[in-house]
Each structure stands twice: as structure tokens, then as C-alpha cells.
Design a protein around this motif. Structure first.
Motif, PDB file in Angstrom:
ATOM      1  N   VAL A  40       0.845  -1.194   0.000  1.00  0.00           N
ATOM      2  CA  VAL A  40       0.000   0.000   0.000  1.00  0.00           C
ATOM      3  C   VAL A  40       0.881   1.244   0.000  1.00  0.00           C
ATOM      4  O   VAL A  40       1.799   1.372   0.823  1.00  0.00           O
ATOM      5  CB  VAL A  40      -0.927   0.029   1.236  1.00  0.00           C
ATOM      6  N   GLU A  41       0.580   2.152  -0.905  1.00  0.00           N
ATOM      7  CA  GLU A  41       1.220   3.471  -0.933  1.00  0.00           C
ATOM      8  C   GLU A  41       0.149   4.499  -0.616  1.00  0.00           C
ATOM      9  O   GLU A  41      -0.948   4.466  -1.182  1.00  0.00           O
ATOM     10  CB  GLU A  41       1.828   3.737  -2.307  1.00  0.00           C
ATOM     11  N   TYR A  42       0.454   5.412   0.310  1.00  0.00           N
ATOM     12  CA  TYR A  42      -0.492   6.461   0.690  1.00  0.00           C
ATOM     13  C   TYR A  42       0.044   7.809   0.231  1.00  0.00           C
ATOM     14  O   TYR A  42       1.194   8.154   0.492  1.00  0.00           O
ATOM     15  CB  TYR A  42      -0.703   6.489   2.205  1.00  0.00           C
ATOM     16  N   PHE A  73      -1.553  -4.578  -4.998  1.00  0.00           N
ATOM     17  CA  PHE A  73      -1.029  -3.235  -4.790  1.00  0.00           C
ATOM     18  C   PHE A  73      -2.193  -2.260  -4.768  1.00  0.00           C
ATOM     19  O   PHE A  73      -3.088  -2.329  -5.617  1.00  0.00           O
ATOM     20  CB  PHE A  73      -0.076  -2.837  -5.918  1.00  0.00           C
ATOM     21  N   GLU A  74      -2.176  -1.333  -3.831  1.00  0.00           N
ATOM     22  CA  GLU A  74      -3.179  -0.268  -3.785  1.00  0.00           C
ATOM     23  C   GLU A  74      -2.509   1.073  -3.546  1.00  0.00           C
ATOM     24  O   GLU A  74      -1.676   1.211  -2.647  1.00  0.00           O
ATOM     25  CB  GLU A  74      -4.214  -0.507  -2.687  1.00  0.00           C
ATOM     26  N   LYS A  84     -10.153   1.325  -0.078  1.00  0.00           N
ATOM     27  CA  LYS A  84      -9.470   0.532  -1.101  1.00  0.00           C
ATOM     28  C   LYS A  84      -8.672  -0.615  -0.481  1.00  0.00           C
ATOM     29  O   LYS A  84      -8.530  -1.679  -1.086  1.00  0.00           O
ATOM     30  CB  LYS A  84      -8.511   1.407  -1.918  1.00  0.00           C
ATOM     31  N   ILE A  85      -8.168  -0.412   0.727  1.00  0.00           N
ATOM     32  CA  ILE A  85      -7.389  -1.456   1.390  1.00  0.00           C
ATOM     33  C   ILE A  85      -8.292  -2.634   1.734  1.00  0.00           C
ATOM     34  O   ILE A  85      -7.964  -3.789   1.441  1.00  0.00           O
ATOM     35  CB  ILE A  85      -6.681  -0.895   2.639  1.00  0.00           C
ATOM     36  N   GLN A  86      -9.426  -2.352   2.325  1.00  0.00           N
ATOM     37  CA  GLN A  86     -10.390  -3.397   2.671  1.00  0.00           C
ATOM     38  C   GLN A  86     -10.895  -4.094   1.407  1.00  0.00           C
ATOM     39  O   GLN A  86     -11.017  -5.312   1.381  1.00  0.00           O
ATOM     40  CB  GLN A  86     -11.563  -2.789   3.456  1.00  0.00           C
ATOM     41  N   ASP A  87     -11.153  -3.321   0.353  1.00  0.00           N
ATOM     42  CA  ASP A  87     -11.610  -3.898  -0.914  1.00  0.00           C
ATOM     43  C   ASP A  87     -10.559  -4.849  -1.496  1.00  0.00           C
ATOM     44  O   ASP A  87     -10.904  -5.920  -2.001  1.00  0.00           O
ATOM     45  CB  ASP A  87     -11.944  -2.805  -1.921  1.00  0.00           C
TER      46      ASP A  87
END
Length: 94
Positions: A40-42, A73-74, A84-87
């Protein structure tokens, strides 16, 4: 199962993806309970459309596609996209 904050430029422990000019270190790496890996990139919402974010999103999705279903990857741009992480975890069957 577990997650870590992916620290930049730690040669023995960091995960990175090559960009056109440098290495990209996604912010978080998680091992899901089913064994899959989620990176994950924020970014702040104001950075959503900039060239750096676009390149990192493209490369992250390419990494995901080439993993044979083992990695996800999100790119999350602002707090409004945290779902989006949960999805991604649901998509992975985790």
C-alpha cells in the motif's frame, strides 16, 4: 496476519519497485492470512494526479499483475480512499 511500515533504503529489509529514475518503496507491506502480499502506498489527495503518483500506480499494478495472483497493490490518495485497502483484502480472499 501481519504488516510493517516499509522503510526506505534499508538494504536488508526494504521492499522496492524500480521506477524510471529511482526505487519506489511502498509505505506498507502486509502478509494476509491466506499468504498473499499487499503493498500500500499512501499519498495526500492533492497528489492523486501528479506524474509521480501515476507512475507508481502503474508500476505497482504491473507488479501485481505479474505476481500470478500472489500479490496486490493499492495506491490510496487521501482518507476518502482508505476503503481501497479493505476492498483489496476482500478481492484477495483474505
Amino acid at each position: 496476519e501481519c504488516w510493517v511500515r516499509n522503510l526506505e533504503r534499508e538494504p536488508k529489509t526494504s521492499f522496492w519497485i524500480q521506477t524510471s529514475t529511482d526505487k519506489f518503496y511502498p509505505d506498507f507491506i502486509a502478509k494476509l492470512k491466506n499468504g498473499k502480499i499487499l503493498a500500500v502506498e499512501y499519498k495526500g489527495g492533492h497528489l492523486a494526479g501528479n506524474p509521480d503518483t501515476i507512475e507508481k500506480t502503474r508500476l505497482g499494478k504491473l507488479w501485481e499483475e505479474r505476481s500470478g495472483g500472489l500479490c496486490l497493490f493499492e495506491m490510496v490518495c487521501g482518507p476518502g480512499e482508505l476503503s481501497k485497502i479493505q476492498d483489496a483484502m476482500k478481492k484477495a480472499g483474505a
